[in-house]
Structure formats: structure tokens, C-alpha cells
Design a protein around this motif. Structure first.
Motif, mmCIF file in Angstrom:
data_model
loop_
_atom_site.group_PDB
_atom_site.id
_atom_site.type_symbol
_atom_site.label_atom_id
_atom_site.label_comp_id
_atom_site.label_asym_id
_atom_site.label_seq_id
_atom_site.Cartn_x
_atom_site.Cartn_y
_atom_site.Cartn_z
ATOM 1 N N GLU A 111 0.855 -1.187 0.000
ATOM 2 C CA GLU A 111 0.000 0.000 0.000
ATOM 3 C C GLU A 111 0.892 1.238 0.000
ATOM 4 O O GLU A 111 1.890 1.294 0.727
ATOM 5 C CB GLU A 111 -0.917 0.019 1.220
ATOM 6 C CG GLU A 111 -2.028 -1.009 1.176
ATOM 7 C CD GLU A 111 -3.055 -0.802 2.278
ATOM 8 O OE1 GLU A 111 -2.884 0.180 3.048
ATOM 9 O OE2 GLU A 111 -4.005 -1.583 2.366
ATOM 10 N N LEU A 112 0.517 2.220 -0.815
ATOM 11 C CA LEU A 112 1.280 3.452 -0.932
ATOM 12 C C LEU A 112 0.364 4.645 -0.737
ATOM 13 O O LEU A 112 -0.708 4.739 -1.359
ATOM 14 C CB LEU A 112 1.943 3.544 -2.316
ATOM 15 C CG LEU A 112 2.510 4.911 -2.712
ATOM 16 C CD1 LEU A 112 3.640 5.335 -1.763
ATOM 17 C CD2 LEU A 112 2.998 4.910 -4.158
ATOM 18 N N LYS A 113 0.773 5.551 0.178
ATOM 19 C CA LYS A 113 0.121 6.838 0.341
ATOM 20 C C LYS A 113 1.168 7.907 0.068
ATOM 21 O O LYS A 113 2.227 7.928 0.708
ATOM 22 C CB LYS A 113 -0.438 7.003 1.751
ATOM 23 C CG LYS A 113 -1.537 6.007 2.108
ATOM 24 C CD LYS A 113 -2.013 6.195 3.533
ATOM 25 C CE LYS A 113 -3.074 5.170 3.896
ATOM 26 N NZ LYS A 113 -3.528 5.339 5.314
ATOM 27 N N THR A 114 0.877 8.803 -0.886
ATOM 28 C CA THR A 114 1.882 9.793 -1.279
ATOM 29 C C THR A 114 1.204 11.083 -1.717
ATOM 30 O O THR A 114 0.048 11.072 -2.183
ATOM 31 C CB THR A 114 2.773 9.248 -2.415
ATOM 32 O OG1 THR A 114 3.775 10.209 -2.752
ATOM 33 C CG2 THR A 114 1.961 8.897 -3.650
ATOM 34 N N GLY A 122 -3.631 13.628 -1.546
ATOM 35 C CA GLY A 122 -2.700 12.613 -2.005
ATOM 36 C C GLY A 122 -3.374 11.445 -2.695
ATOM 37 O O GLY A 122 -4.572 11.485 -3.016
ATOM 38 N N THR A 123 -2.603 10.401 -2.918
ATOM 39 C CA THR A 123 -3.069 9.209 -3.637
ATOM 40 C C THR A 123 -2.805 7.968 -2.799
ATOM 41 O O THR A 123 -1.732 7.830 -2.190
ATOM 42 C CB THR A 123 -2.339 9.074 -4.991
ATOM 43 O OG1 THR A 123 -2.575 10.247 -5.769
ATOM 44 C CG2 THR A 123 -2.829 7.848 -5.747
ATOM 45 N N HIS A 124 -3.780 7.062 -2.774
ATOM 46 C CA HIS A 124 -3.652 5.783 -2.074
ATOM 47 C C HIS A 124 -3.765 4.666 -3.097
ATOM 48 O O HIS A 124 -4.780 4.554 -3.794
ATOM 49 C CB HIS A 124 -4.738 5.655 -1.004
ATOM 50 C CG HIS A 124 -4.701 4.328 -0.301
ATOM 51 N ND1 HIS A 124 -5.835 3.728 0.199
ATOM 52 C CD2 HIS A 124 -3.669 3.488 -0.022
ATOM 53 C CE1 HIS A 124 -5.496 2.574 0.762
ATOM 54 N NE2 HIS A 124 -4.185 2.416 0.631
ATOM 55 N N PRO A 137 -8.177 8.807 -3.889
ATOM 56 C CA PRO A 137 -7.575 9.964 -3.210
ATOM 57 C C PRO A 137 -7.600 9.780 -1.705
ATOM 58 O O PRO A 137 -8.462 9.079 -1.155
ATOM 59 C CB PRO A 137 -8.460 11.132 -3.647
ATOM 60 C CG PRO A 137 -9.751 10.514 -4.038
ATOM 61 C CD PRO A 137 -9.445 9.145 -4.571
ATOM 62 N N VAL A 138 -6.642 10.390 -1.034
ATOM 63 C CA VAL A 138 -6.525 10.228 0.404
ATOM 64 C C VAL A 138 -5.864 11.478 0.981
ATOM 65 O O VAL A 138 -5.093 12.162 0.302
ATOM 66 C CB VAL A 138 -5.705 8.963 0.756
ATOM 67 C CG1 VAL A 138 -4.251 9.136 0.343
ATOM 68 C CG2 VAL A 138 -5.805 8.628 2.232
#
Length: 617
Positions: A111-114, A122-124, A137-138
């Protein structure tokens, strides 16, 4: 005939490629932290659970990625580091191949949150086994947050062959330390199962080394610095008196990248030639700064092997730099003449005339073999220890004449200095062993047995004896502890503390009494009885160094017992009387294996009687 060659599916191809890049959880840490460094992060936090088997999380405050870049980053050969083939020879980043994230996603659930500073949201992204599970989106801070769970969940064979948690955590710490050592301006933290292991604040390179490996190392470091047109070399080398056999910290870095280079290692050790005991080495932290076009880093999947265009020239520069450091800081042992209580040597003065030659006074008729009471005995030397003549010589070798060899028919030789390195295992206690023994060159014990001449290596035999004694103590029959009047402090690195915690029950059974003081320091309150004259602080460091280097899982007690036995065993050259030799031989034959040391070296051999007869035939 039908065609048999076909393209592999992407999922299979990704798993094959991942085998080259992701070998264990430490490989995931290395790739993710290097990406954080390339992203310009000022703070990097690493969190692992169960040595990376369950979860690995790397959080940084770098520049982050846009939604499109985040999606593309998991594709094979997708990278922002290079654009064309020529860029491979002008690299300034840790990564460049674009395979790391794709390889990780092929064998784990990621999992990537950036988020970038220019974006408000950001993006998840979720990926598992190279399949995208979702993108949304996150709300998250600027930077990247990678969470890798259940590594090798879809490759059971690879997961089954992972080592113990202690071994895997040591590999993770090693990879983490290599990156932290080249980025002293970045703040690093490392947590294992919720416990903080590292909290490295930004600072100088020397401070970063001390923060990782302990304050005691600070006093042993000598700075190295040289600038040439070929390369610049900076860093630190250890003082000659800090040399050890185990637990060394030896690192080479080139342009901020860790590398292994046995050829350059030889240059450093050559500079310390005759300054450190044989078999011992010093720690070093050497940093090379060379033009990117003069090296090739793209020759190994892990990027730890690097080719230099002017390798021999760099070798000579490194050797000269280390030698200059040792000499400049006056760390070559100097000759110190102790003149206290010695007579003054007068200065030669030619005006006093020619010096007179010393006169010698001796008796030319003196004969040490002449007896004042019996002139006729001058031609016969007296027996050792008195004037008993031949009778005392017979007592020295009493019993040797009775040992015979089956089938040979003749008596064993009463004396002689024959040594045969070969021989056969005797398979059990020596029968009809002579009570008299002979020590040869302070190394071997020779005694007559029924089948011939038994030769025992005194040091190896004592190792076997002590090894079984210490193993018995650690299995529950605890050894006695001798409390120290003034406890001493020993400093361990985080990787050493990991194995020390597993080995602590065995150390306590041996008789060590250690109390944690925090910050990697332990107070040594008690040591095993019988360790008189042994540097137990260095012994503890050597023992943890052996375990850190890779003790087999479940065999920590054996490794501890062997190191203790080697340190406490009777050394070569120590003279033993007949009672001491008899005691050592008797104890050896009470061991479960009398023929070999714990590491497989022969402890005794038998020179057969017929072989002795053949030598004189």
C-alpha cells in the motif's frame, strides 16, 4: 511439430525478476529507504514487525509523487532517475533501474500513500501480487508512506527458506546501517515490534558512526583525508590497538553507495602490516568520491560490486592515505626506553685518550663435569636432579618399556622426539596408558599406549574439555559467578544487542551477570569463575561478534561455549608438569568425543608401534 517457445505471463516474469532484487526482507528495506533518500527526504522512519515477515513500513517527508507517477512507479523499468543509456555513466542517485517497486509488489501486498507539495490531496494505491487492487484519493502529508505486508505470501518456497527472526532482523539492521552511514544529514528512526532501536539525529559523519556503533568506538577512530585528480578519499580507520578478530565494522562507500571490494580491503590491511597481531584486523569507514564515468555500478543486482577504471591507481592512493594517517597521528608504536634505575652511559670524549678494552677474567682449566670429590667421574655427566646416576634416568621413563604393539613383538622406544601429524582415531579410552608423559615444544603431550605412541595437541584437547563443560553449565547445570568489586561497562551496537538478548540465558548459566544501562550499554557485574587473566570485556564482544556473523538458528549455546573454550584453553607454549599433563589427558578421555575439537580439528593421533619400528628398520 508444434511451437514450444512462448512468452511468460507478466505475473510469472515479475516473480522471476523479483528473485534477483528481493531476496529477503532486508532487500525491501534497502530499496525503499534508497528511494526515500533519492526523493530528498529529511526524515525517514522505518518500522518492522516480526523481522519484516508480517509488516515493513517506510515513511519519508520527501517530494512525494503525483497520482500518475504513483501508478507508474509499480511498472517494470519505470524510473525517474535516467532517460537514456549514457545516463548510466553519470549516476548521482541510489536507484536507477526501475525494478524495485515492481519486484516488491510481485511478492507482497503493498500500500502506498503519497502527496506532493503542489497537490492538496494525495493518492492511495493498493497492489498485491502485481495486481492493482485499487487507487483512490486520500488525505496524507507530503512525502511517501509505503506499507509492505506478508512478504513472499504468493511464493511459499521463498518464505519457507527465510531464516530465524534474529537472523533476518540482523540483515535488516545491516542494510539500514549502510544507508544511514552515507546520509549523516538525514534523520533516521528504526522500530522493531514497537521498540525503538535507532534514533539518529542529523550531524557530522563521525557523530553518525558513533551513534550507530557506540561511544567507545569514537576513541579508536583516526581521520583519513586525501584529494587527488583521480579520486578523493575521506573517512576513518581504527587505531592499531583496536584490532580484533571478530565484530569489526568495515565499510567502503563510493559516491554515497555501499560497496564490497576485497582488493581495496587488502590495501587498508597492508597499511597496518606488522602493526596488528596476525589474524586480527581494524575497523574502517572509507568514502570514495570519484567521477561517475570512471565507475560502473550496473554489474550486480544488489549494486554492491563496482568496477573502477583506474583500480590500481586508487589502490595505491588508498594505501598511501591510510599510512599517512597512521604516521601523522603518531599511532605507530614508539620505542620507549625505560632508563629509570639504569646507569648513565658516558658520552665519548676524544680528549680523554683511547678507551681501554675491557679485561676478561676466566679460569681456562674449569670443567663443569669434573667432580671435586671424585676425579674419575669427570667424563660422566651427573643425572638430572642429583647424583643418582642411571637409576634416576630409569625412574623418568618407568613404564615406557612395558608398552608393546600387538604383532610387533618389540617394546616401545623409551625416549625420542618423533611427531607424526597423521594417525587413526582410537575410538575409546587409551588402554595401558603410561603414567609418565613428555611435553614436546610446549605444544604436544606424548605418552605411550598399548598400540604405540599417542600424541595430543594440548590446546585443542583443552578446548574439547572446556567446551563440554560450558555446554553442561548452559543446559541447566549453572556455573559459578564471581562478582566484580568494580563493575565495568561494555557497549554493544543494535545488531549485537539483538543476538545478545537471545544468548542472555546461556550467558547467565555460564556465570555472566549483565545489567542493561540503556543506550546499548551493559554493566558487567559478574563473570564466570576461573577466567583469571582473561579480558572478559573483549571476550563478550568477540562472542557477540561470532553470533552476529551468523550462528545457526538454535545453536547459540554451542557458539558461546566454543568461544569461551577457545579463550580459556591452555595456550601453546605453556609448560606443564607431569601431574598437569596427566590431569588433562584423563579429563580428555571423559569427553564424549576425544578425537576432535568442536569445530572438527583433530585433537590427538596415534603413531603405531610398527610404524616406529619401520623408521628404525
Amino acid at each position: 511439430m508444434s511451437d514450444v517457445i512462448q512468452l511468460l505471463p507478466d505475473s510469472v516474469a515479475n516473480q522471476i525478476a523479483a528473485g534477483e532484487v528481493i531476496q529477503r526482507p532486508a532487500s525491501v528495506i534497502k530499496e525503499l529507504v534508497e528511494n526515500s533518500v533519492d526523493a530528498g527526504a529529511g526524515t525517514i522512519n522505518v518500522l518492522v514487525i516480526d523481522a519484516g515477515r508480517t509488516s515493513i513500513q517506510v515513511i519519508d517527508d520527501g517530494k512525494g509523487m503525483s497520482a500518475t507517477d504513483a501508478r507508474m512507479s509499480f511498472e517494470r523499468h519505470a524510473t525517474s532517475k535516467i532517460r537514456k543509456a549514457d545516463d548510466l555513466f553519470s549516476l548521482h542517485t541510489m536507484g536507477f533501474r526501475g525494478e524495485a517497486l515492481a519486484s516488491i509488489a510481485a511478492v507482497a501486498q503493498v500500500e502506498l500513500k503519497t502527496r506532493t507539495a503542489a497537490d492538496e490531496i494525495g493518492t492511495h494505491i493498493s497492489v498485491a501480487g502485481s495486481r492493482f487492487a485499487g487507487q483512490e484519493p486520500v488525505s496524507c502529508p507530503v512525502g511517501s508512506n509505503f506499507s509492505v505486508e506478508n512478504i513472499f505470501y504468493n511464493v511459499p518456497a521463498r518464505r519457507k527458506f527465510l531464516k530465524s527472526n534474529t537472523t533476518e532482523l540482523n540483515n535488516i539492521l545491516t542494510a539500514f546501517e549502510r544507508i544511514a552511514l552515507v546520509c549523516p544529514d538525514i534523520c533516521f528512526t528504526f522500530h522493531s515490534n514497537g521498540t525503538e532501536v535507532f534514533n539518529l539525529r542529523p550531524g557530522s559523519l563521525r557523530q553518525r558512526i558513533v551513534d550507530i556503533f557506540g561511544r567507545k568506538l569514537n576513541q579508536d577512530l583516526l581521520p583519513v583525508k586525501v584529494e587527488t585528480t583521480v579520486c578523493n578519499i575521506t573517512g576513518f580507520v581504527g587505531k592499531p590497538e583496536s584490532a580484533r578478530k571478530k565484530g569489526l565494522h568495515q565499510y567502503f562507500f563510493v559516491n554515497g553507495r555501499y560497496m564490497k571490494h576485497p582488493y581495496f580491503h587488502k590495501a587498508v590491511m597492508t597499511a597496518f602490516d606488522r602493526l596488528v597481531p596476525a589474524g586480527e584486523q581494524v575497523s574502517y569507514f572509507i568514502y570514495f568520491d570519484v567521477r561517475p564515468e570512471d565507475i560502473d555500478v550496473n554489474i550486480h543486482p544488489t549494486k554492491t560490486e563496482i568496477k573502477f577504471e583506474n583500480e590500481h591507481t586508487v589502490w595505491q592512493i588508498l594505501l598511501a592515505a591510510v599510512k599517512d594517517t597512521i604516521g601523522r597521528f603518531n599511532d605507530v608504536p614508539s620505542i620507549d626506553f625505560d632508563t629509570e634505575g639504569k646507569p648513565d652511559i658516558p658520552v665519548f670524549n676524544p680528549s680523554n685518550g683511547e678507551p681501554q678494552a675491557p679485561e676478561l677474567d676466566f679460569n681456562p682449566h674449569y670443567n663443569p663435569f669434573r667432580s671435586s670429590s671424585s676425579p674419575s667421574s669427570a667424563a660422566r655427566p651427573q643425572a638430572v636432579g642429583g647424583s643418582g646416576g642411571a637409576s634416576q634416568w630409569e625412574q623418568l621413563y618407568e613404564g615406557l618399556g612395558r608398552a608393546t604393539s600387538p604383532g610387533a613383538g618389540g617394546p616401545a622406544p623409551a625416549e625420542g622426539e618423533i611427531f607424526a601429524p597423521g594417525g587413526e582415531d582410537i575410538g575409546g579410552p587409551a588402554d595401558e596408558k603410561s603414567p609418565a608423559h613428555y611435553q614436546y615444544k610446549g605444544r604436544y603431550i606424548m605418552t605411550a599406549v598399548k598400540s604405540g605412541l599417542m600424541i595430543i595437541d594440548q590446546h585443542r584437547a583443552h578446548i574439547r574439555i572446556l567446551y563440554e563443560k560450558y555446554l553442561s553449565q548452559m543446559s541447566g547445570h549453572g556455573g559459578k559467578s564471581q562478582q566484580m568489586l568494580f563493575p565495568e561497562t561494555v557497549q554493544f551496537s543494535p545488531s549485537e544487542i539483538v543476538v545478545l538478548q537471545d544468548a542472555m540465558p546461556g550467558l547467565q548459566n555460564l556465570g555472566f551477570d549483565l545489567s542493561p544501562l540503556g543506550g546499548g550499554s551493559y554493566s558487567v557485574n559478574g563473570v564466570p569463575a576461573g577466567l583469571d587473566g582473561i579480558d572478559f570485556v573483549r571476550l563478550l564482544k568477540d562472542m557477540t561478534g561470532d553470533l552476529t556473523a551468523g550462528a545457526p538458528a538454535g545453536r547459540l549455546n554451542e557458539a558461546l561455549a566454543l568461544r569461551m573454550a577457545r579463550s580459556a584453553a591452555v595456550p601453546y607454549g605453556q609448560v606443564l608438569d607431569n601431574a598437569g599433563m596427566e590431569n588433562l589427558v584423563n579429563e580428555l578421555f571423559t569427553c564424549s568425543n576425544v578425537n576432535y575439537t568442536p569445530d572438527g580439528k583433530p585433537a590427538l593421533c596415534i603413531l603405531k608401534q610398527n610404524e616406529i619400528d619401520r623408521l628404525f628398520g
